[in-house]
Enzyme design. Structure first.
Site, PDB file in Angstrom:
ATOM      1  N   ASN A  50      33.836  67.822  28.617  1.00  0.00           N
ATOM      2  CA  ASN A  50      33.014  68.331  29.726  1.00  0.00           C
ATOM      3  C   ASN A  50      31.786  67.436  29.888  1.00  0.00           C
ATOM      4  O   ASN A  50      31.233  66.908  28.916  1.00  0.00           O
ATOM      5  CB  ASN A  50      32.647  69.800  29.543  1.00  0.00           C
ATOM      6  CG  ASN A  50      31.932  70.117  28.242  1.00  0.00           C
ATOM      7  OD1 ASN A  50      32.153  69.478  27.221  1.00  0.00           O
ATOM      8  ND2 ASN A  50      31.070  71.120  28.276  1.00  0.00           N
ATOM      9  N   ILE A  51      31.398  67.271  31.143  1.00  0.00           N
ATOM     10  CA  ILE A  51      30.273  66.393  31.486  1.00  0.00           C
ATOM     11  C   ILE A  51      29.345  67.200  32.393  1.00  0.00           C
ATOM     12  O   ILE A  51      29.694  67.493  33.548  1.00  0.00           O
ATOM     13  CB  ILE A  51      30.767  65.123  32.210  1.00  0.00           C
ATOM     14  CG1 ILE A  51      31.814  64.401  31.352  1.00  0.00           C
ATOM     15  CG2 ILE A  51      29.589  64.208  32.532  1.00  0.00           C
ATOM     16  CD1 ILE A  51      32.550  63.277  32.073  1.00  0.00           C
ATOM     17  N   GLU A  52      28.193  67.596  31.837  1.00  0.00           N
ATOM     18  CA  GLU A  52      27.279  68.453  32.605  1.00  0.00           C
ATOM     19  C   GLU A  52      26.291  67.619  33.412  1.00  0.00           C
ATOM     20  O   GLU A  52      26.251  66.394  33.321  1.00  0.00           O
ATOM     21  CB  GLU A  52      26.568  69.415  31.637  1.00  0.00           C
ATOM     22  CG  GLU A  52      27.580  70.323  30.953  1.00  0.00           C
ATOM     23  CD  GLU A  52      26.971  71.447  30.137  1.00  0.00           C
ATOM     24  OE1 GLU A  52      25.764  71.387  29.826  1.00  0.00           O
ATOM     25  OE2 GLU A  52      27.713  72.395  29.809  1.00  0.00           O
ATOM     26  N   GLU A  82      39.068  69.662  30.923  1.00  0.00           N
ATOM     27  CA  GLU A  82      40.446  69.612  31.410  1.00  0.00           C
ATOM     28  C   GLU A  82      40.553  68.753  32.667  1.00  0.00           C
ATOM     29  O   GLU A  82      41.456  67.937  32.824  1.00  0.00           O
ATOM     30  CB  GLU A  82      40.947  71.029  31.742  1.00  0.00           C
ATOM     31  CG  GLU A  82      40.968  71.988  30.558  1.00  0.00           C
ATOM     32  CD  GLU A  82      39.656  72.754  30.363  1.00  0.00           C
ATOM     33  OE1 GLU A  82      38.575  72.172  30.584  1.00  0.00           O
ATOM     34  OE2 GLU A  82      39.736  73.934  29.981  1.00  0.00           O
TER      35      GLU A  82
HETATM   36  N1  THU Z   1      34.005  74.224  30.242  1.00  0.00           N
HETATM   37  C1  THU Z   1      35.046  73.346  30.098  1.00  0.00           C
HETATM   38  O1  THU Z   1      34.850  72.129  29.996  1.00  0.00           O
HETATM   39  N2  THU Z   1      36.301  73.843  30.059  1.00  0.00           N
HETATM   40  C2  THU Z   1      36.607  75.176  30.020  1.00  0.00           C
HETATM   41  O2  THU Z   1      37.760  75.516  29.903  1.00  0.00           O
HETATM   42  C3  THU Z   1      35.527  76.179  30.126  1.00  0.00           C
HETATM   43  C4  THU Z   1      34.174  75.645  30.423  1.00  0.00           C
HETATM   44  C5  THU Z   1      32.639  73.683  30.214  1.00  0.00           C
HETATM   45  C6  THU Z   1      31.888  73.670  31.517  1.00  0.00           C
HETATM   46  C7  THU Z   1      30.461  73.678  31.015  1.00  0.00           C
HETATM   47  O3  THU Z   1      30.073  72.357  30.707  1.00  0.00           O
HETATM   48  C8  THU Z   1      30.504  74.459  29.721  1.00  0.00           C
HETATM   49  O4  THU Z   1      31.858  74.448  29.317  1.00  0.00           O
HETATM   50  C9  THU Z   1      30.005  75.884  29.827  1.00  0.00           C
HETATM   51  O5  THU Z   1      30.602  76.533  30.890  1.00  0.00           O
END
Ligand code: THU
Length: 144
Positions: free
Chosen positions: A44-46, A57
């Site tokens: 995940n990349i915020e 994903e």
């Molecule tokens: N997130 C994912 O990368 N995949 C998931 O299946 C659920 C949520 C991430 C998005 C965000 O960066 C963090 O988790 C919290 O929601």
């Protein structure tokens, strides 16, 4: 296939280490197995503006599709708060499920939710997204 899942989970755990999540501190990793055996990982990349955040994903899917892959067998997903020693299962969000159905047969595509390489559960995409709306609804093959 079973031992593939262990390898796939290992790759998802490795990808999780790359998670950029300074806002939620929730770190997610994914490893996507293409039909040809190749694997694309993602984290995940915020973003400071929040909305542009990309889930692990989708990172994996977009990497794979941008490299020309369109057919997939399975994805392993691991996630949890930074610093947690044991991980609970992290189910994919609705947007990621929708991206999956764009490219995957819901009856065949396997979603592996893992805590570690020995602790995982396998679902079909159909179980996670029943009655989903996909390319078939538009009479497209998804392979234009
Ligand atoms: N997130 C994912 O990368 N995949 C998931 O299946 C659920 C949520 C991430 C998005 C965000 O960066 C963090 O988790 C919290 O929601």
């Amino acid at each position: 296939m079973e031992e593939n899942f262990e390898k796939l989970i290992e790759l998802a755990l490795k990808a999780r280490e790359k998670s950029y999540s300074p806002y939620s501190h929730f770190k997610v990793g994914a490893a996507l197995l293409a039909e040809d055996g190749s694997v694309y990982s993602g984290c995940n990349i915020e973003n400071a503006s929040y909305a542009p955040t990309n889930c692990a994903e989708r990172t994996a899917f977009f990497k794979a599709v941008s490299e020309g892959k369109r057919e997939f067998k399975a994805i392993a997903i691991v996630g949890g708060m930074a610093g947690e020693t044991s991980l609970s299962y992290c189910a994919p969000c609705g947007v990621c499920r929708q991206v999956m159905i764009e490219f995957c047969d819901p009856e065949r595509f396997q979603v592996v939710l893992a805590g570690n390489v020995k602790d995982y559960q396998v679902y079909t995409l159909k179980e996670l997204l029943p009655m989903g709306f996909g390319p078939d609804n538009l009479n497209e093959t998804g392979k234009e």
